[in-house]
Write an enzyme that holds these catalytic residues in place. Sequence first.
Site, mmCIF file in Angstrom:
data_model
loop_
_atom_site.group_PDB
_atom_site.id
_atom_site.type_symbol
_atom_site.label_atom_id
_atom_site.label_comp_id
_atom_site.label_asym_id
_atom_site.label_seq_id
_atom_site.Cartn_x
_atom_site.Cartn_y
_atom_site.Cartn_z
ATOM 1 N N HIS A 43 -9.292 11.514 1.885
ATOM 2 C CA HIS A 43 -8.399 10.346 1.770
ATOM 3 C C HIS A 43 -7.054 10.587 2.444
ATOM 4 C CE1 HIS A 43 -5.930 7.283 -0.492
ATOM 5 N NE2 HIS A 43 -7.009 6.564 -0.226
ATOM 6 N N HIS B 95 0.813 -1.211 0.000
ATOM 7 C CA HIS B 95 0.000 0.000 0.000
ATOM 8 C C HIS B 95 0.850 1.266 0.000
ATOM 9 C CE1 HIS B 95 -3.362 2.552 1.885
ATOM 10 N NE2 HIS B 95 -3.878 2.073 0.783
ATOM 11 N N LYS C 181 3.204 4.417 -1.091
ATOM 12 C CA LYS C 181 3.292 5.353 -2.205
ATOM 13 C C LYS C 181 4.611 6.098 -2.022
ATOM 14 C CE LYS C 181 -1.289 5.304 -0.705
ATOM 15 N NZ LYS C 181 -1.714 4.021 -1.210
ATOM 16 N N LYS D 105 -4.088 10.922 5.250
ATOM 17 C CA LYS D 105 -3.729 10.179 6.457
ATOM 18 C C LYS D 105 -2.693 11.018 7.205
ATOM 19 C CE LYS D 105 -4.275 6.967 2.878
ATOM 20 N NZ LYS D 105 -5.504 6.372 3.069
ATOM 21 N N ASP E 142 17.187 10.472 -7.178
ATOM 22 C CA ASP E 142 18.631 10.639 -6.947
ATOM 23 C C ASP E 142 19.039 10.381 -5.497
ATOM 24 O OD1 ASP E 142 18.919 11.266 -9.621
ATOM 25 O OD2 ASP E 142 18.879 13.434 -9.294
ATOM 26 N N ASP F 80 0.444 17.738 19.423
ATOM 27 C CA ASP F 80 0.845 18.999 20.071
ATOM 28 C C ASP F 80 1.428 19.942 19.024
ATOM 29 O OD1 ASP F 80 -0.021 17.838 22.394
ATOM 30 O OD2 ASP F 80 1.971 17.341 23.142
#
Length: 479
Positions: free
Chosen positions: A397, A223, A225, A399, A230, A404
Site C-alpha cells: 500500500h 484522501h 493523511k 506510495k 505544534d 536518481d
Amino acid sequence: MPDWLPDLALRTYSALIFCAYVVGVLCAIFALWRSRTPQGAAAWVVALLTIPFFTVPFFLFLGRNKFYGYVKSRRHLDAEAQRELDEVRKIQEAVVAPEPGFEALHRIAGLTKQPGYTDGNSLRLLIDGEETFAAIFEAIENAKHSVLFQFYIFRDDKLGGKFAELLRKKAREGVKVYFLYDGVGTKLSTAFLKKFEAAGVSYAEFRGMKRWTSRVQVNFRNHRKIVVVDGRIAFTGGFNVGDDYLGEYPHIGPWRDTHLRLEGPAALSAQLCFVKDWYWAMEALPDLDWTPRPSAKNCRALLLATGPADDNEPCLLAHLDLIRNAQKRVWIANPYFVPPESLLHALELAVLRGVDVRILVPSYTDNKWISYASETSQERALAAKLDLRSYQPGFLHEKVVLIDDRAVAVGSVNLDSRSFFINFEATAIAHDPELVAAVERMLDFDFARAKKLRYEDFRARGLLRQIRSRAVNLLSPML
C-alpha cells in the site's frame, strides 16, 4: 401497455420518459462543458443521451471532477488569512530556491497557493505500521500547543481507540486538538464523537459537497493523511488508522506501507494544508502558531497538497516533472497502477532514455475492480519494457517515488485518475542524501521479495479475462 406495468395512464409514462431524457440532455451539456478530456466527454454524452435511465444516477454520483465550491472557499480563506492570520506569512521566511532542475515543482506548489521548498528540515523514513504509529504516538504525547489529526480512514477499533484516547487526554491537558475525517472513508458513531466533544477535541467531517448535494456526490474524497504537532513536526504518507494497517486482518495479510516524519518549516506547509480543509468543513480558522522552527538538519523539502479545486492538474504535473528529471532511475512502489496516458508515456520515454524504471505493484489488492483495470495498464507497460514486479508477502500500500540519487516523494497519491484528478492528496518531496539512501535500501528489500512480471504471461491470459480487463479499464477514471 404490458401487463406487468402498474395501472397508470400512458401519458404518465410518457411524461416520465420525457423528463428522463430532459435530465439526460442537461447532464450531457454539463459533461460536455466540464469533462477533463474529449474522450470522457464523448463517453458521458453518448451514454446520457441514449440510456439516461441508467447513466443519470451514475453521473450524479461520479460525474463531476472539479470542486468549484472549494475554490470559492479557498479564495475566501485567503482573504480571511490576510485580515486575521498575518502570521501565516512567516512561512515565507523559510522559503528557499529549489534544487537545480526541480524549479517546476516549486512553481507547481505556487499554483496551489502553497509555500514551495523550505530549508532547515529533518526527515525520517517510517517503514510499516508499528514504527509509523509509534512515532505518531510519541509526537502527540509530547505536544505542548496543538495537534492536527487528519485521515481518510479512521476506524474505531483497537488502534483507533488508542489514538482517540490519547487525543482526548491531550485536549484535557489544554492542548488544542483538531480532528478531521473524510465523510466517505470514515463512519464514526455519535457516541464516539460525543466523547471528543466532552474532552474538548474539535472535530469536523470533510464532505465533498455541502448541504443536500453531499448525499449524492461522492466523487470528492479527502484522501490525505496528515498529522501536525505544534506546527513543528508533521507526518504524511500511505497509512490510515485501523487494525488492518497493522496487518491484523487475516484476509489481507501483512500490510506493507510507508510514511514520513518531517520536522522543520515543511511542517507548516502541512499545517496550512490542514487549515484549508478545516476551513471548508467548519468555516472557521484554528488558532495556531505559524513561526518557522528549523531543525538541526538542513534538508530542502516541500509538502505538495493537490485536489480537484486546482487548475492545471498539479498532482499529475508534479509526477511528470519528477520522471522528466530522472537520468539514472525511476523506482516507484504503488498499490494501484492505472496511470493516465501522459504518465505512462513519460515512463516509456524514460525507458527509451536508458533510465532504470522499476514499478512495484501488489500481487493482489483490496479493490478487485482496480485489479481488473490494472491488468491492461500493466500489459502495456511490460510491452514498453518497463520493469514491473509483484510484491508477494502481503498487501502493498506504500506510495513512494525515488528519482536518481536526488529526490524522494512519499505521500498518499495512487497511480490512478482518482488520485491525480479528483481526490485531495498530499505528497512530501525531499532532497536529502540520507533519506535517498534509506529509501533505496527499503525498495531494494521490497523488490527482492517481489516476482518479476512477464509480458508473455499477460498475452497468454484467456480471452474472457482480457475482455474483462479492457472493459473495466474503460471505467478507470471513475474507480
